[in-house]
Design a protein around this motif. Sequence first.
Motif, PDB file in Angstrom:
ATOM      1  N   GLY A  46      48.673  43.845  44.153  1.00 29.19           N
ATOM      2  CA  GLY A  46      47.619  42.893  44.495  1.00 29.19           C
ATOM      3  C   GLY A  46      46.840  42.527  43.252  1.00 29.19           C
ATOM      4  O   GLY A  46      47.157  42.975  42.147  1.00 29.19           O
ATOM      5  N   LEU A  47      45.812  41.705  43.431  1.00 28.91           N
ATOM      6  CA  LEU A  47      44.984  41.344  42.281  1.00 28.91           C
ATOM      7  C   LEU A  47      44.192  42.559  41.816  1.00 28.91           C
ATOM      8  O   LEU A  47      43.746  43.368  42.626  1.00 28.91           O
ATOM      9  CB  LEU A  47      44.033  40.208  42.637  1.00 28.91           C
ATOM     10  CG  LEU A  47      44.673  38.855  42.956  1.00 28.91           C
ATOM     11  CD1 LEU A  47      43.583  37.795  43.118  1.00 28.91           C
ATOM     12  CD2 LEU A  47      45.647  38.423  41.871  1.00 28.91           C
ATOM     13  N   TYR A  48      44.015  42.706  40.502  1.00 27.78           N
ATOM     14  CA  TYR A  48      43.140  43.749  39.970  1.00 27.78           C
ATOM     15  C   TYR A  48      41.707  43.428  40.390  1.00 27.78           C
ATOM     16  O   TYR A  48      41.251  42.304  40.245  1.00 27.78           O
ATOM     17  CB  TYR A  48      43.230  43.812  38.444  1.00 27.78           C
ATOM     18  CG  TYR A  48      44.614  44.076  37.895  1.00 27.78           C
ATOM     19  CD1 TYR A  48      45.487  44.948  38.548  1.00 27.78           C
ATOM     20  CD2 TYR A  48      45.048  43.455  36.731  1.00 27.78           C
ATOM     21  CE1 TYR A  48      46.748  45.190  38.039  1.00 27.78           C
ATOM     22  CE2 TYR A  48      46.311  43.699  36.208  1.00 27.78           C
ATOM     23  CZ  TYR A  48      47.168  44.571  36.865  1.00 27.78           C
ATOM     24  OH  TYR A  48      48.424  44.812  36.368  1.00 27.78           O
ATOM     25  N   GLU A  49      41.024  44.435  40.911  1.00 32.47           N
ATOM     26  CA  GLU A  49      39.694  44.202  41.471  1.00 32.47           C
ATOM     27  C   GLU A  49      38.614  44.524  40.444  1.00 32.47           C
ATOM     28  O   GLU A  49      38.441  45.680  40.054  1.00 32.47           O
ATOM     29  CB  GLU A  49      39.492  45.083  42.716  1.00 32.47           C
ATOM     30  CG  GLU A  49      40.605  44.972  43.749  1.00 32.47           C
ATOM     31  CD  GLU A  49      40.649  43.623  44.454  1.00 32.47           C
ATOM     32  OE1 GLU A  49      39.866  42.728  44.070  1.00 32.47           O
ATOM     33  OE2 GLU A  49      41.457  43.463  45.374  1.00 32.47           O
ATOM     34  N   VAL A  86      41.718  35.736  34.421  1.00 35.76           N
ATOM     35  CA  VAL A  86      42.819  35.421  35.341  1.00 35.76           C
ATOM     36  C   VAL A  86      44.015  36.303  34.959  1.00 35.76           C
ATOM     37  O   VAL A  86      44.757  36.006  34.025  1.00 35.76           O
ATOM     38  CB  VAL A  86      43.191  33.923  35.273  1.00 35.76           C
ATOM     39  CG1 VAL A  86      44.353  33.629  36.211  1.00 35.76           C
ATOM     40  CG2 VAL A  86      41.979  33.072  35.642  1.00 35.76           C
ATOM     41  N   THR A  87      44.158  37.406  35.679  1.00 33.78           N
ATOM     42  CA  THR A  87      45.242  38.346  35.402  1.00 33.78           C
ATOM     43  C   THR A  87      46.498  37.964  36.181  1.00 33.78           C
ATOM     44  O   THR A  87      46.462  37.114  37.068  1.00 33.78           O
ATOM     45  CB  THR A  87      44.814  39.777  35.782  1.00 33.78           C
ATOM     46  OG1 THR A  87      44.453  39.795  37.180  1.00 33.78           O
ATOM     47  CG2 THR A  87      43.629  40.240  34.946  1.00 33.78           C
ATOM     48  N   ASP A  88      47.597  38.606  35.859  1.00 37.60           N
ATOM     49  CA  ASP A  88      48.888  38.350  36.516  1.00 37.60           C
ATOM     50  C   ASP A  88      49.542  39.700  36.838  1.00 37.60           C
ATOM     51  O   ASP A  88      50.495  40.112  36.184  1.00 37.60           O
ATOM     52  CB  ASP A  88      49.773  37.511  35.587  1.00 37.60           C
ATOM     53  CG  ASP A  88      51.144  37.201  36.190  1.00 37.60           C
ATOM     54  OD1 ASP A  88      51.300  37.341  37.423  1.00 37.60           O
ATOM     55  OD2 ASP A  88      52.055  36.849  35.416  1.00 37.60           O
ATOM     56  N   PRO A  89      49.021  40.418  37.848  1.00 37.03           N
ATOM     57  CA  PRO A  89      49.537  41.761  38.128  1.00 37.03           C
ATOM     58  C   PRO A  89      51.025  41.803  38.438  1.00 37.03           C
ATOM     59  O   PRO A  89      51.715  42.736  38.013  1.00 37.03           O
ATOM     60  CB  PRO A  89      48.716  42.206  39.338  1.00 37.03           C
ATOM     61  CG  PRO A  89      47.467  41.397  39.269  1.00 37.03           C
ATOM     62  CD  PRO A  89      47.888  40.068  38.715  1.00 37.03           C
ATOM     63  N   LEU A  90      51.531  40.798  39.177  1.00 38.47           N
ATOM     64  CA  LEU A  90      52.961  40.824  39.496  1.00 38.47           C
ATOM     65  C   LEU A  90      53.797  40.623  38.235  1.00 38.47           C
ATOM     66  O   LEU A  90      54.816  41.294  38.038  1.00 38.47           O
ATOM     67  CB  LEU A  90      53.299  39.759  40.546  1.00 38.47           C
ATOM     68  CG  LEU A  90      54.765  39.726  40.998  1.00 38.47           C
ATOM     69  CD1 LEU A  90      55.227  41.094  41.500  1.00 38.47           C
ATOM     70  CD2 LEU A  90      54.970  38.666  42.075  1.00 38.47           C
ATOM     71  N   GLY A  91      53.355  39.726  37.362  1.00 40.39           N
ATOM     72  CA  GLY A  91      54.046  39.565  36.085  1.00 40.39           C
ATOM     73  C   GLY A  91      54.012  40.843  35.272  1.00 40.39           C
ATOM     74  O   GLY A  91      55.021  41.247  34.673  1.00 40.39           O
TER      75      GLY A  91
END
Length: 345
Positions: free
Chosen positions: A219-222, A229-234
Amino acid sequence: MTQVTEHGGGVWSLRVPIPDNPLGHTLVHVLDTDRGPVLVDTGWDDPASWAELTAGLAALGIGVGEVHGVVITHHHPDHHGLSGRVREESGAWIAMHAADTAVVRRTRASDPGTWLDYLSRKLAAAGAPEDHLAPLRAARSEGRTRTLPGLGAALPDREIVPGELLDLAGRRLRAVWTPGHTPGHVCLHLEEEHPAGLPGHGRLFSGDHLLPGISPHIGLYEDPDDATVTDPLGDYLDSLERIGRLGVAEVLPAHQHAFPDAAGRVRALLDHHEERLGGLLALLTTPLTPWQLAERMEWNRPWDRIPYGSRNIAVSEAEAHIRRLVKLGRAEAVTGTEPVAYVAV
């Protein structure tokens, strides 16, 4: 299944239960060193979990007071929850990657209501309906925040530095930074010959990064204070490829069971996420908010049977996938929509 499993070469795993969670338990690994036993993760902060952890150590002839150190793969409460109690009982050091230590420090320092305010705003922006937001607002106004996990998590006193060997006497344990599930998740590469002679380069304590039968939540970093704007899945997909190149003989994960062929599992997960992204693009032929996308995604049960808290996690996962598609230039926000809807391009 037995509570204690011997993996050979001075490595054991203990099954520490997670209350009210379908995963069932965390596998806490015990690593023998020349200065005493070191734990990889500790389990959830719960009396039953503590009893199982100490009983498992006792079955190995180890008193909790003898624990020399605690290495944490990531900050989630089913991994880091009991670290503070272990340190209180033994004086052990606790090591964690700086990015996850920052999460622990921020959580401890925040007013408990800050998280509920942030979650309410975030879910509203994702398109959550009012009947989903109302319980969060009620919990905030009534001060029902003391049961949130992680508010009292222990602050680590050592930093895990990616690429470096940890200071473990008589062992070669190298940190591999694997962000995605959390910003500071690490896998730990035991660079020693496999005790059963399995072909490959040592063993890997993989935390939640690489599991034999499930894909970890991405999920998105909280961070309420960070607009990056992070890209956790990437991050996760890049980290998977990095682990696949290690060529380890065996993986010792924090859930389920040990398994060989890390490279094969990495390929399966990469294929799974590529297929999932393709499926989401097909859904996004019509503009959808992250909440609407989550409602239409495939989960392990129908949306109307997903519990309240799990819906929040599902929406965060939908947002992480949208973030990846936008970064790849395969989806974009629809101008003028509020909450923001996304469409395939």
